[in-house]
Motif scaffolding. Sequence first.
Motif, mmCIF file in Angstrom:
data_model
loop_
_atom_site.group_PDB
_atom_site.id
_atom_site.type_symbol
_atom_site.label_atom_id
_atom_site.label_comp_id
_atom_site.label_asym_id
_atom_site.label_seq_id
_atom_site.Cartn_x
_atom_site.Cartn_y
_atom_site.Cartn_z
ATOM 1 N N ARG A 172 -3.426 5.144 -6.797
ATOM 2 C CA ARG A 172 -4.665 4.438 -6.449
ATOM 3 C C ARG A 172 -4.489 2.930 -6.523
ATOM 4 N N PHE A 173 -3.736 2.468 -7.506
ATOM 5 C CA PHE A 173 -3.450 1.036 -7.590
ATOM 6 C C PHE A 173 -2.685 0.586 -6.349
ATOM 7 N N TYR A 174 -1.715 1.387 -5.905
ATOM 8 C CA TYR A 174 -0.933 1.048 -4.716
ATOM 9 C C TYR A 174 -1.828 0.987 -3.476
ATOM 10 N N LYS A 175 -2.747 1.925 -3.353
ATOM 11 C CA LYS A 175 -3.641 1.966 -2.191
ATOM 12 C C LYS A 175 -4.600 0.791 -2.184
ATOM 13 N N GLY A 176 -4.898 0.265 -3.358
ATOM 14 C CA GLY A 176 -5.837 -0.851 -3.451
ATOM 15 C C GLY A 176 -7.142 -0.477 -4.112
#
Length: 105
Positions: free
Chosen positions: A41-45
């Motif tokens: 989720r952090f990677y997706k934004g």
Amino acid sequence: MSERLKNASNDKLQSIGLLNFKSPIVGLLLGIFFGALGIDRFYKGDVTLGAVKLGLFILGLITTFIYIGIFILFIVWVLAIVDLFLVFTGIKKDNLNKINSLLIA
């Protein structure tokens, strides 16, 4: 979408290559290996959802000795499995929205 691409100017078509796309495969791999920690989720934004998943994971670890933690960790595991699909398709949609917004502007 295809009609917009056909009618787009060369400048806009060249600008598509300069957009910062995220890889759905990287999101999927992060979900498989670190999904319970919210790294996908952090990677997706989606920083808020990533923080919620990470917080639930930590809470589950801390409260495992009073048995509620096992239930919380089960919920985190289910969220991680569901997020495999949601993050993968969400990254694809985000990339498409970037192209769409460039072509509309």
